[in-house]
Design an enzyme around this catalytic site. Structure first.
Site, PDB file in Angstrom:
ATOM      1  N   ASN A 182       0.798  -1.218   0.000  1.00  0.00           N
ATOM      2  CA  ASN A 182       0.000   0.000   0.000  1.00  0.00           C
ATOM      3  C   ASN A 182       0.835   1.274   0.000  1.00  0.00           C
ATOM      4  O   ASN A 182       0.359   2.326  -0.394  1.00  0.00           O
ATOM      5  CB  ASN A 182      -0.970   0.018   1.191  1.00  0.00           C
ATOM      6  N   CYS A 216       4.397  10.168  11.320  1.00  0.00           N
ATOM      7  CA  CYS A 216       4.257  11.298  12.244  1.00  0.00           C
ATOM      8  C   CYS A 216       2.802  11.639  12.523  1.00  0.00           C
ATOM      9  O   CYS A 216       2.427  11.948  13.640  1.00  0.00           O
ATOM     10  CB  CYS A 216       4.919  12.544  11.671  1.00  0.00           C
TER      11      CYS A 216
HETATM   12  C1  PLP Z   1      -6.496  -0.116   3.619  1.00  0.00           C
HETATM   13  C2  PLP Z   1      -5.781  -1.405   3.807  1.00  0.00           C
HETATM   14  C3  PLP Z   1      -6.180  -2.315   4.806  1.00  0.00           C
HETATM   15  C4  PLP Z   1      -7.295  -2.005   5.784  1.00  0.00           C
HETATM   16  O1  PLP Z   1      -8.565  -2.025   5.165  1.00  0.00           O
HETATM   17  P1  PLP Z   1      -9.795  -1.308   5.920  1.00  0.00           P
HETATM   18  O2  PLP Z   1     -10.983  -1.680   5.087  1.00  0.00           O
HETATM   19  O3  PLP Z   1      -9.510   0.137   5.886  1.00  0.00           O
HETATM   20  O4  PLP Z   1      -9.867  -1.886   7.290  1.00  0.00           O
HETATM   21  C5  PLP Z   1      -5.492  -3.501   4.918  1.00  0.00           C
HETATM   22  N1  PLP Z   1      -4.472  -3.797   4.098  1.00  0.00           N
HETATM   23  C6  PLP Z   1      -4.052  -2.962   3.132  1.00  0.00           C
HETATM   24  C7  PLP Z   1      -2.935  -3.364   2.244  1.00  0.00           C
HETATM   25  C8  PLP Z   1      -4.690  -1.732   2.958  1.00  0.00           C
HETATM   26  O5  PLP Z   1      -4.275  -0.898   2.006  1.00  0.00           O
END
Ligand code: PLP
Length: 396
Positions: free
Chosen positions: A152, A326
């Protein structure tokens, strides 16, 4: 107010108008409980079944292998905790990586407190996990391998197919956090030997607070929420019908448009990366140049703080994200940027810009023009830059 230029699609996306439209009747007219016998409940059930089929189809899976959750974090927690319960039996060993989302890392730390051993694999400078390292880490008591489909922060696409093949060969469960990849990329749970997969609607044009865990038929997974018999008794609670309908609709749209969207966003991303690297000195791209999510660009600008850059960008209506934590109250740079070997001071100057289907070339050009000015301005105020220039001269 300046118009917003939204370049933080990895954090969340707007719910698409078609999705909102599909959801609305399920708040007002079609509000029946999907478990009820009468026609009003049956309508909810039918809409939910349809969404389940769409999501299954997107993965080459069966509808009964899709379990709705309240998002990606819940799906990740469920996969790991329930696998530890069913297969670890109070001990055992999990293999994961140092660059997972906190929903995985913090769950692993929790499991460690409860007697599970965890190996956190290193990644290379591009953020790639080596399948060979996965193989080497396997112990006789390893019951689960969990490696994300795409990171991500830096967008790197992991060698999920190779890792899945190793897991299958060794008879170990394979889970992947595909929250950044699902609906954006073509995923086959069979080709990649995936036993469990997490996804979340708000990362692909659906609403927040709804996601799912794919669980391959035959995998012994305990229920996560105890209560009623929903989700084949594995996840109790009255179903979030509007959310499920919205997630189904968002997946349907994404699949229909995928080829064109991926091509367009990839070209836009490459344009952004090329311009930034060419026009802003002392800048690096984090993550693999090619093997990355279509919309992800992550840069480190030497001598400055990513946080200061975000504030200046915000004043121009531009939404991005920094590579440090941060904002969440910690001064540590991101664990992902540390894992790819960036020194602290470089990691602190990081900026993640993630593109979505509504972004245009004009917006990208505007952002790069502003970035150039802002980086120059921040460097002019930076004692680190001043020192550097005294020793080495100014770059142009
Ligand atoms: C956003 C994200 C999550 C969490 O998902 P939510 O629906 O916000 O709880 C988990 N893993 C990755 C790689 C993400 O980008």
């Amino acid at each position: 107010m300046k118009p917003i230029i939204y370049l933080d699609h990895a954090a969340t996306t707007a719910t698409r108008p078609e999705v909102v439209e599909a959801m609305l009747p399920f708040f007002t007219e079609k509000y029946g409980n999907a478990s009820s016998i009468y026609g009003l409940g049956a309508e909810s059930k039918k809409a939910m079944d349809q969404a389940r089929s769409t999501l299954a189809e997107a993965l080459g899976a069966r509808p009964e292998e899709i379990y709705f959750t309240a998002g990606g974090s819940e799906a990740d927690n469920w996969a790991l905790k329930a696998a530890a319960d069913a297969y670890g039996k109070g001990g055992g060993h999990i293999i994961t990586t140092k660059i997972e989302h906190h929903a995985i890392l913090h769950t692993c730390q929790y499991l460690e407190k409860h007697g599970v051993a965890v190996t956190y694999l290193d990644v290379d400078e591009q953020g790639l996990v080596s399948p060979e390292a996965v193989r080497k880490a396997i112990r006789p008591d390893t019951f689960l391998i969990s490696v994300m489909y795409a990171n991500n922060e830096i967008g790197t696409l992991e060698p999920v197919e190779e890792i899945g093949a190793i897991a299958k060969e060794k008879g170990i469960l394979f889970h992947t956090d595909a929250v950044q990849a699902f609906a954006h990329l073509d995923i086959s749970v069979d080709a990649c030997h995936i036993d469990m997969l997490s996804a979340s609607a708000h990362k692909f044009g659906g609403p927040k607070g709804i996601g799912f865990l794919y669980i391959r038929r035959g995998v012994k997974i305990r229920s996560f929420i105890h209560g009623g018999a929903q989700e084949r008794k594995r996840r109790a609670g009255t179903e979030n019908v509007p959310g499920i309908v919205g997630m189904g609709k968002a997946a349907e749209l994404a699949m229909a448009e995928r080829k064109e969207t991926v091509e367009r966003i990839t070209a836009l991303r490459d344009h952004l990366i090329d311009r930034v690297l060419r026009e802003i000195p002392y800048t690096r791209l984090n993550g693999d140049r090619k093997r990355r999510l279509p919309g992800n660009a992550n840069f480190s600008f030497q001598f400055i703080e990513g946080e200061s850059l975000l504030i200046l960008l915000d004043m121009e209506g531009i939404c991005g994200s920094s590579g440090s934590a941060c904002t969440t109250g910690s001064l540590d740079p991101s664990h992902v940027l540390m894992a790819i070997g960036l020194p602290h001071e470089i990691a602190h100057g990081s900026l993640r810009l993630t593109l979505g289907e509504d972004n245009t070339r004009e917006q990208v050009d505007f952002v790069v023009d502003r970035l150039k000015e802002m980086v120059a301005r921040l460097r002019d105020m930076s004692p680190l830059y001043e020192d550097y220039v005294k020793k080495n001269g100014r770059a142009h």
